[in-house]
Scaffold this motif. Structure first.
Motif, PDB file in Angstrom:
ATOM      1  N   SER A 167       0.664  -1.216   0.112  1.00 53.82           N
ATOM      2  CA  SER A 167      -0.069  -0.161  -0.068  1.00 53.82           C
ATOM      3  C   SER A 167       0.824   1.380  -0.168  1.00 53.82           C
ATOM      4  CB  SER A 167      -0.986   0.087   1.211  1.00 53.82           C
ATOM      5  OG  SER A 167      -1.751   0.909   1.177  1.00 53.82           O
ATOM      6  N   ARG A 168       0.424   2.506   0.443  1.00 50.89           N
ATOM      7  CA  ARG A 168       1.070   3.717   0.433  1.00 50.89           C
ATOM      8  C   ARG A 168       0.501   4.625   1.640  1.00 50.89           C
ATOM      9  NH1 ARG A 168       1.155   5.444  -5.777  1.00 50.89           N
ATOM     10  NH2 ARG A 168       2.661   3.568  -5.554  1.00 50.89           N
ATOM     11  N   ALA A 169       1.414   5.274   1.897  1.00 54.05           N
ATOM     12  CA  ALA A 169       1.066   5.940   3.227  1.00 54.05           C
ATOM     13  C   ALA A 169       1.651   7.493   2.899  1.00 54.05           C
ATOM     14  CB  ALA A 169       1.588   5.732   4.425  1.00 54.05           C
ATOM     15  N   ASN A 170       0.828   8.408   3.519  1.00 51.51           N
ATOM     16  CA  ASN A 170       1.156  10.065   3.176  1.00 51.51           C
ATOM     17  C   ASN A 170       2.025  10.360   4.415  1.00 51.51           C
ATOM     18  OD1 ASN A 170      -0.077  10.689   0.765  1.00 51.51           O
ATOM     19  ND2 ASN A 170      -1.930  10.554   1.927  1.00 51.51           N
ATOM     20  N   TYR A 171       3.322  10.452   4.102  1.00 53.01           N
ATOM     21  CA  TYR A 171       4.234  10.992   5.393  1.00 53.01           C
ATOM     22  C   TYR A 171       4.443  12.615   4.884  1.00 53.01           C
ATOM     23  CZ  TYR A 171       5.620   6.396   6.784  1.00 53.01           C
ATOM     24  OH  TYR A 171       5.600   5.099   7.534  1.00 53.01           O
ATOM     25  N   LEU A 172       4.860  13.101   5.983  1.00 55.46           N
ATOM     26  CA  LEU A 172       5.526  14.472   5.803  1.00 55.46           C
ATOM     27  C   LEU A 172       6.963  14.431   5.334  1.00 55.46           C
ATOM     28  CD1 LEU A 172       5.043  16.912   8.853  1.00 55.46           C
ATOM     29  CD2 LEU A 172       3.892  17.011   6.592  1.00 55.46           C
ATOM     30  N   ALA A 173       7.405  15.422   4.536  1.00 57.53           N
ATOM     31  CA  ALA A 173       8.649  15.402   3.745  1.00 57.53           C
ATOM     32  C   ALA A 173       9.586  15.694   5.024  1.00 57.53           C
ATOM     33  CB  ALA A 173       8.807  16.501   2.749  1.00 57.53           C
ATOM     34  N   LYS A 174      10.744  14.986   4.846  1.00 56.99           N
ATOM     35  CA  LYS A 174      12.005  15.644   5.890  1.00 56.99           C
ATOM     36  C   LYS A 174      12.175  16.889   5.638  1.00 56.99           C
ATOM     37  CE  LYS A 174      14.027  10.791   6.032  1.00 56.99           C
ATOM     38  NZ  LYS A 174      13.358  10.410   7.469  1.00 56.99           N
ATOM     39  N   GLY A 175      12.570  17.383   6.872  1.00 58.38           N
ATOM     40  CA  GLY A 175      13.027  18.965   6.975  1.00 58.38           C
ATOM     41  C   GLY A 175      11.956  19.828   7.318  1.00 58.38           C
TER      42      GLY A 175
END
Length: 335
Positions: free
Chosen positions: A38-46
């Protein structure tokens, strides 16, 4: 868990749609799902801070400061696995309800009758001295798109399609103290405070323990946008980013998270309305993925503090299956 970065990301500053994934679907010998891609919405690093404003209906304004970095994940079938509320911060339980789906769309029935069921469930699961149900959401992608509301209550919300935790090291003890005060504008529970100031301060004393536990139930079999939970021992404190929710009369905090190849995800395919996930969103005795604020008694293993979670796309679900409709009730737990 296998994880790879994806090229397409939701627009910066926007609430992300559920990230879709083509699979694969791997099945056990009996035909049941073993795991899915599947796929998960993460925040971008930084990203350092994200915030939004929440109105009296429970709906959020635009996100500020968010940049998304969707990632492919492996979501394993948690059915039959030794996953516990204490060690993993989430667990599946058989829990038939006396309430009809229609009652779980009605504010008076939820607060007047269903809250008591949830309190009893959590008390039995934890052995806690006191359990107080204090908030709830009904979620449905179709219901949100059509502008539906809980009868006599707040707006129906979308399934939360981003990796998050419901409280932080600051907001969890703050929420406990607020429950000993007069209700705020967005508080579901009205009337006299359900916890006394003395109880709140006692629960926050060194060595004392409190927790916040959600009772998550689908109103029908949940095949679209099931809830997935991340094993806390696979998450580092450095993966967490504060998300501020600015109400008219208070500020809440959640955690968002940045991606990691070691995050291990679990879900429970085809959950029905006679099942619940007990989801721990804070434990003051916890030590993973961050310290909860207090220490357990000597010789007693520290529990998990909370589990990150998100709605996911399940590629094993039939095409065209009905949108998931679910209710979650938050409970304050005093030991």
């Amino acid at each position: 868990a296998t994880l790879a970065m994806c090229a397409a990301a939701p627009q910066a500053g926007a609430w992300p749609p559920r990230a879709t994934a083509p699979g694969p679907v791997v099945r056990r010998g009996d035909g049941s799902v073993d795991w899915v891609g599947s796929r998960a919405n993460y925040l971008a690093k930084g990203v350092e801070l994200v915030w939004t404003s929440r109105d009296a209906s429970g709906s959020d304004d635009a996100l500020h400061g968010a940049e998304w970095d969707p990632a492919d994940i492996t979501a394993r079938n948690g059915r039959g696995q030794p996953l516990s509320l204490e060690a993993h911060a989430f667990a599946l339980r058989a829990a038939p309800t006396a309430r009809t789906p229609d009652e779980l769309r009605d504010e008076a029935a939820i607060r007047g009758r269903y809250y008591g069921e949830c309190e009893a469930l959590v008390r039995e699961a934890t052995g806690a001295r006191k359990v107080v149900a204090f908030d709830h959401n009904v979620r449905s992608r179709a219901g949100n798109a059509e502008g539906r509301r809980i009868r006599g209550g707040t707006a129906v919300q979308q399934p939360a399609a981003m990796v998050h935790g419901d409280y932080t090291a600051r907001s969890a003890p703050r929420r406990l103290r607020q429950l000993a005060e007069a209700p705020r504008v967005n508080d579901a529970r009205k009337g006299p405070p359900p916890i006394t100031p003395a109880e709140a301060e006692a629960a926050l004393a060194p060595g004392a323990r409190f927790a916040i536990i959600n009772v998550w139930r689908p109103l029908a079999v949940a095949r679209e946008s099931p809830l997935a939970c991340c094993a806390p021992e696979t998450v580092r404190e450095e993966d967490l980013v504060t998300f501020e929710i600015r109400y008219a009369d208070r500020v809440g905090e959640n955690y968002f998270a940045t991606p990691s190849p070691v995050h291990a995800w679990w879900y429970f395919p085809d959950m029905g309305p006679d099942e619940v996930i007990l989801l721990k969103t804070w434990d003051s005795h916890g030590d993973r993925p961050c310290k909860g604020g207090s220490d357990p008694p000597p010789g007693r293993p520290a529990p998990a503090t909370f589990a990150l979670h998100t709605a996911i796309d399940d590629p094993s679900s039939p095409e065209g299956c009905p949108p998931r409709e679910s209710i979650e009730v938050r409970c304050m737990v005093l030991y």
